[in-house]
Design a protein around this motif. Structure first.
Motif, PDB file in Angstrom:
ATOM      1  N   LEU A   1       0.698  -1.636   0.083  1.00  0.00           N
ATOM      2  CA  LEU A   1       0.423   0.078  -0.041  1.00  0.00           C
ATOM      3  C   LEU A   1       0.367   1.102   0.053  1.00  0.00           C
ATOM      4  O   LEU A   1       0.718   2.144  -0.787  1.00  0.00           O
ATOM      5  CB  LEU A   1      -0.504   0.389   1.248  1.00  0.00           C
ATOM      6  CG  LEU A   1      -2.578   0.706   1.045  1.00  0.00           C
ATOM      7  CD1 LEU A   1      -3.148   0.565   0.392  1.00  0.00           C
ATOM      8  CD2 LEU A   1      -2.475   1.502   2.478  1.00  0.00           C
ATOM      9  N   ILE A   2       1.915   1.198   0.887  1.00  0.00           N
ATOM     10  CA  ILE A   2       2.547   2.413   0.809  1.00  0.00           C
ATOM     11  C   ILE A   2       3.916   2.794   0.007  1.00  0.00           C
ATOM     12  O   ILE A   2       3.365   4.158  -1.359  1.00  0.00           O
ATOM     13  CB  ILE A   2       3.422   2.587   1.910  1.00  0.00           C
ATOM     14  CG1 ILE A   2       3.754   3.452   2.321  1.00  0.00           C
ATOM     15  CG2 ILE A   2       4.494   1.262   1.823  1.00  0.00           C
ATOM     16  CD1 ILE A   2       4.301   3.248   4.015  1.00  0.00           C
ATOM     17  N   ARG A   3       4.016   1.384  -0.980  1.00  0.00           N
ATOM     18  CA  ARG A   3       5.091   2.035  -2.304  1.00  0.00           C
ATOM     19  C   ARG A   3       3.731   2.691  -3.604  1.00  0.00           C
ATOM     20  O   ARG A   3       4.558   2.586  -4.580  1.00  0.00           O
ATOM     21  CB  ARG A   3       5.442   0.512  -2.422  1.00  0.00           C
ATOM     22  CG  ARG A   3       6.599   0.238  -1.345  1.00  0.00           C
ATOM     23  CD  ARG A   3       7.891  -1.091  -1.570  1.00  0.00           C
ATOM     24  NE  ARG A   3       8.462  -1.465  -0.695  1.00  0.00           N
ATOM     25  CZ  ARG A   3       8.338  -0.903   0.603  1.00  0.00           C
ATOM     26  NH1 ARG A   3       7.518  -0.812   1.143  1.00  0.00           N
ATOM     27  NH2 ARG A   3       9.353  -1.131   1.033  1.00  0.00           N
ATOM     28  N   LEU A   4       2.552   2.065  -3.202  1.00  0.00           N
ATOM     29  CA  LEU A   4       1.783   2.667  -4.136  1.00  0.00           C
ATOM     30  C   LEU A   4       1.873   4.405  -4.543  1.00  0.00           C
ATOM     31  O   LEU A   4       1.020   4.572  -5.139  1.00  0.00           O
ATOM     32  CB  LEU A   4       0.499   1.973  -4.089  1.00  0.00           C
ATOM     33  CG  LEU A   4      -0.019   0.242  -4.289  1.00  0.00           C
ATOM     34  CD1 LEU A   4      -1.464   0.250  -3.315  1.00  0.00           C
ATOM     35  CD2 LEU A   4       0.197  -0.324  -6.012  1.00  0.00           C
ATOM     36  N   VAL A   5       1.691   4.521  -2.887  1.00  0.00           N
ATOM     37  CA  VAL A   5       1.801   6.282  -2.687  1.00  0.00           C
ATOM     38  C   VAL A   5       3.038   6.688  -3.177  1.00  0.00           C
ATOM     39  O   VAL A   5       3.200   7.511  -4.609  1.00  0.00           O
ATOM     40  CB  VAL A   5       1.912   6.760  -1.392  1.00  0.00           C
ATOM     41  CG1 VAL A   5       3.008   8.209  -1.665  1.00  0.00           C
ATOM     42  CG2 VAL A   5       0.975   6.257  -0.904  1.00  0.00           C
TER      43      VAL A   5
END
Lengths: 342, 220
Positions: A47-51
């Motif tokens: 999820l955080i790497r999608l940012v």
């Protein structure tokens, strides 16, 4: 600031689909510290790497500052990434470079003049409290100091967003506290929006304004820290709350009660907000013909608001106990505890 | 057994010079080829910076192909190619061509393994900072792996010293050739002992320099 709109990330794994992130809707506001908590494998890392598009969404959109990064060309994406800092669980510093050069690295990538770099690095090292370590190598630093270098490096390009990927998970509790304090200072002084993922409930309790709980790629619950701690709905959330707020009566105490053969009239009194400051129980002991025996309890502070509960045994005539319950129910929430359940 | 002192030292020195020349030139050329090859093997592999399955498979197969040929066979097998490059199939220069072809794929693998030691997280961090693939190669991969690359190049150098002993086959000269043609075939034991001692010395010095440089690089 950061919006997830029906975002999914699907991996092909041995011919079958693995939904690492599953239809997530989240909004992180400007200047807020937002925590995503979940057990390992819940999909928070993805999820955080999608940012910053280290991972590309399979479905849905991720908007940063209203901009859909998937639409950008590679050079444009690299420019945007310079405005999104990121820190990591294992720090990921360049081992062959000094602290100074590690912090200077993101600046030198965009060809900033050396004089400007030196000035900015000195300034930011001062901010994280490592001015005296500029000439040392990462290897010579403690875990907490390495993370401070990580934070300094992430802040060097003056980003608007800071992504924290399990940033305190490799640190001891004391160091964790000091790093969290620093992160709050980052938000307070620079107004940087912080999105952090963690599996530690005490971390989100310490600094986050709002949190989301993830399980199997989905966000199963979200809300303010206070709401989630005082009234967790989902079993997983309840489990997380239990990791920092002991809810069950310890077995040794239960044993003791059972040995005395009086496993009844045990109540859990939950204090929320201002009621935590009131001497409810001592008043009860004075006003009514009962003895109050505190068996177990915990009071903590969530975002400046006291919150907690006590498990008490009331000793006295039955009608008197009933009157007591009626009396205190007006101020705090009371629940009878059976000897089996917590 | 008689020692011809008039001949002894000049022959030894000439052979030493030839060995050092062959190893030096081969090492430089093989590194020039092997280093980029190793980088390509790392960045094109699955999950790499510039993932490209076809390219990775192609380069990897070529490297494996050349690495599977024993040096002595390679030496004669590529004679026509050698002649094309240096204009002759005998002599020290002619020995350099097979030495390069022999050690470049080896160096590629060594460089590959050095670069793979760089923690993926560090590469990810650089990507998150908006570094270009070239910046990541030049400013993260190479400096972070340099100390290990130097140690691995030391291994390759010592391998080259060994391989160069077979250069006598194409009239390349060198210490190995001297040991075979005089020490062994003409029973000049003193030559044999002297060349072996010199080879031991060269290997020791190479390793010492390699260790020292590698350590030095870790902390510039």
């Amino acid at each position: 600031m950061i919006q997830f709109e029906q975002v999914s990330k699907v991996y092909q794994h041995n011919g079958s689909d693995l939904r690492a992130v599953d239809q997530v809707d989240l909004t992180v506001h400007k200047g807020e510290i937002f925590g995503v908590i979940g057990f390992s494998g819940a999909g928070k890392s993805t999820l955080i790497r999608l940012v910053n598009l280290l991972e590309r969404p399979t479905e849905g959109r991720v908007l940063v500052n209203g901009e859909d990064l998937t639409q950008l060309s590679k050079p444009d994406l690299r420019q945007v990434r310079k405005r999104i800092g990121m820190i990591f669980q294992h720090f990921n510093l360049l081992e062959s470079k000094t602290v100074h050069h590690n912090v200077a690295f993101p600046l030198s990538l965009s060809g900033t003049p050396k004089k400007e770099i030196d000035q900015r690095v000195a300034e930011i090292l001062e901010f994280v409290g490592l001015s005296d370590k500029a000439k040392q190598y990462p290897e010579e630093l403690s875990g907490g100091q390495k993370q401070r270098v990580g934070i300094a490096r992430a802040l060097a390009t003056s980003p608007e967003i800071l992504l924290c990927d399990e940033a305190t998970s490799a640190l001891d509790p004391e160091t964790t506290k000091s790093i969290l304090k620093l992160l709050r200072k980052v938000r307070d002084e620079y107004g940087i929006t912080i999105l952090m993922i963690t599996h530690e409930m005490n971390v989100v309790r310490e600094v986050c304004d709002r949190i989301a709980v993830m399980e199997s790629g989905r966000v199963i619950e979200k809300g303010s820290i206070f709401d989630l701690f005082s009234n967790p709905q989902h079993p997983t959330t309840q489990n997380f709350v239990r990791t920092v707020m002991e809810n069950d009566i310890p077995a040794s105490i239960l044993d003791g009660i059972e040995k005395r053969g009086s496993a009844r009239n045990i109540y859990r009194v939950t204090f929320v907000d201002e009621s935590a400051g009131e001497p409810v129980l001592s008043q009860v002991a004075k006003k009514f013909d009962v003895e109050v025996n505190v068996l177990f309890g915990q009071i903590t502070e969530l975002q400046g608001v006291p919150f907690g509960h006590l498990v008490v045994e009331l000793q006295g005539p039955d009608q008197e106990i009933l009157r007591v319950i009626n009396h205190i129910q007006q101020r705090v929430s009371v629940q009878e505890v059976t000897s089996h359940a917590g | 057994m008689q020692v011809n002192l008039m001949d002894f030292w000049p022959r030894i020195w000439e052979a030493t010079y030839q060995t050092l020349l062959m190893v030096g030139i081969s090492l430089a050329a093989a590194t020039l080829i092997g280093l980029p090859l190793g980088i390509i093997l790392v960045v094109t592999r699955q999950g790499g910076l510039l993932e490209n399955k076809t390219l990775f498979r192609a380069f990897s197969s070529v490297v494996n192909f050349f690495r599977s040929i024993p040096f002595i066979i390679l030496l004669v097998a590529i004679l026509p190619f050698t002649r094309l490059i240096v204009g002759s199939s005998i002599g020290t220069a002619a020995a350099v061509v097979p030495l390069v072809i022999f050690s470049a794929p080896y160096i590629a693998r060594l460089v590959e393994s050095s670069l793979l030691e760089v923690k993926p997280g560090v590469i990810e961090a650089a990507e998150a900072m908006g570094a270009t693939p070239w910046q990541i190669i030049r400013r993260v991969y190479i400096p972070e792996a340099l100390s290990s690359i130097v140690l691995n190049l030391t291994i390759a150098t010592i391998g080259l010293v060994g391989a160069s002993a077979m250069a006598g086959f194409v009239g390349g000269g060198g210490l190995g050739d001297l040991a075979i043609s005089y020490g062994y075939q003409r029973f000049e034991t003193d030559i044999m002992i002297a060349t072996v001692l010199l080879l031991v010395l060269i290997v020791q010095i190479t390793q010492t320099i390699g260790n020292f440089t590698s350590k030095k690089i870790r902390r510039q």
